[in-house]
Design a protein around this motif. Structure first.
Motif, mmCIF file in Angstrom:
data_model
loop_
_atom_site.group_PDB
_atom_site.id
_atom_site.type_symbol
_atom_site.label_atom_id
_atom_site.label_comp_id
_atom_site.label_asym_id
_atom_site.label_seq_id
_atom_site.Cartn_x
_atom_site.Cartn_y
_atom_site.Cartn_z
ATOM 1 N N GLY A 141 0.874 -1.379 -0.078
ATOM 2 C CA GLY A 141 0.081 0.043 0.019
ATOM 3 C C GLY A 141 0.950 1.191 0.037
ATOM 4 N N VAL A 142 0.413 2.403 0.570
ATOM 5 C CA VAL A 142 1.259 3.697 0.700
ATOM 6 C C VAL A 142 2.075 3.423 1.789
ATOM 7 N N PRO A 143 3.209 3.569 1.733
ATOM 8 C CA PRO A 143 4.186 3.496 2.745
ATOM 9 C C PRO A 143 3.918 4.502 3.777
ATOM 10 N N GLY A 144 3.817 4.375 5.214
ATOM 11 C CA GLY A 144 3.586 5.286 6.074
ATOM 12 C C GLY A 144 2.084 5.574 6.473
ATOM 13 N N TYR B 94 -4.478 4.134 7.419
ATOM 14 C CA TYR B 94 -5.434 4.849 6.736
ATOM 15 C C TYR B 94 -5.993 4.728 5.315
ATOM 16 N N SER B 95 -5.315 3.276 5.059
ATOM 17 C CA SER B 95 -5.981 2.738 3.908
ATOM 18 C C SER B 95 -7.245 2.536 3.638
ATOM 19 N N LEU B 96 -8.043 2.212 4.535
ATOM 20 C CA LEU B 96 -9.443 1.986 4.483
ATOM 21 C C LEU B 96 -9.993 3.615 4.123
ATOM 22 N N LEU C 169 -5.762 -1.200 -1.174
ATOM 23 C CA LEU C 169 -6.445 -0.348 0.022
ATOM 24 C C LEU C 169 -7.340 -0.928 0.750
ATOM 25 N N TRP C 170 -8.255 -1.940 0.007
ATOM 26 C CA TRP C 170 -9.335 -2.575 0.903
ATOM 27 C C TRP C 170 -8.796 -3.700 1.864
ATOM 28 N N GLY C 171 -7.504 -4.126 1.415
ATOM 29 C CA GLY C 171 -6.777 -5.217 2.321
ATOM 30 C C GLY C 171 -7.198 -6.395 1.606
#
Length: 167
Positions: A18-21, A25-27, A87-89
């Protein structure tokens, strides 16, 4: 005597982080991405439907617009599911074959999109350069078919490159 290790590294899959860091907050990032993708998908479908059903839009410029909408739809279908899956995992790994296929579609569809934009530019430039000869210009239906076939053939020519890499 030292013993040799029998372990080997299997690099045929990649870990998607995903987005590093911003893993926490990916959801929250997935919600805007999903809504934007849904709007783009519905907008492109609406453009294709209107151009197909309205006879007054059966002109070269609108055919170009339909080709751009179709290319954008295919680009979204080939890439966005990976982004949303991360992003949704739902996706944590991606196989090498899937990665190469996705790369192929991204590059092939980008080539097709730029070809259509170039043809659109030539379609608009010719009447501006020769204003008194405002008859049928760059594209007739046979030339439109030739252009779309040529861009498809250029995209197909990339297949041996990707299959040679995976072999």
């Amino acid at each position: 005597m030292s013993t040799l290790s029998d372990s080997h590294i299997n690099s045929s899959s990649f870990v998607l982080t995903g987005v590093p860091g911003l893993e926490v907050y990916s959801l929250w990032l997935a919600i805007p991405f999903s809504s934007i993708y849904a709007m783009v998908f519905l907008g492109n479908c609406m453009i294709l439907h209107v151009i197909r059903t309205e006879p007054s839009l059966h002109q070269p410029m609108f055919y170009f617009l339909a080709m751009l909408a179709f290319t954008d739809l295919c680009m979204g279908l080939s890439t966005v599911h990976t982004v949303l899956g991360v992003l949704w995992g739902f996706m944590q790994k991606i196989s090498l074959d899937f990665c190469i296929a996705q790369s192929y579609f991204i590059h092939g569809l980008s080539l097709m999109e730029s070809s259509v934009l170039l043809a659109m530019a030539f379609d608009r430039v010719k009447p501006a350069m020769v204003p008194l000869h405002n008859c049928e210009h760059v594209l007739h239906s046979s030339e439109l078919n030739r252009g779309s076939h040529k861009s498809i053939l250029h995209t197909k020519s990339q297949v041996p490159i990707y299959t040679a890499v995976t072999a």
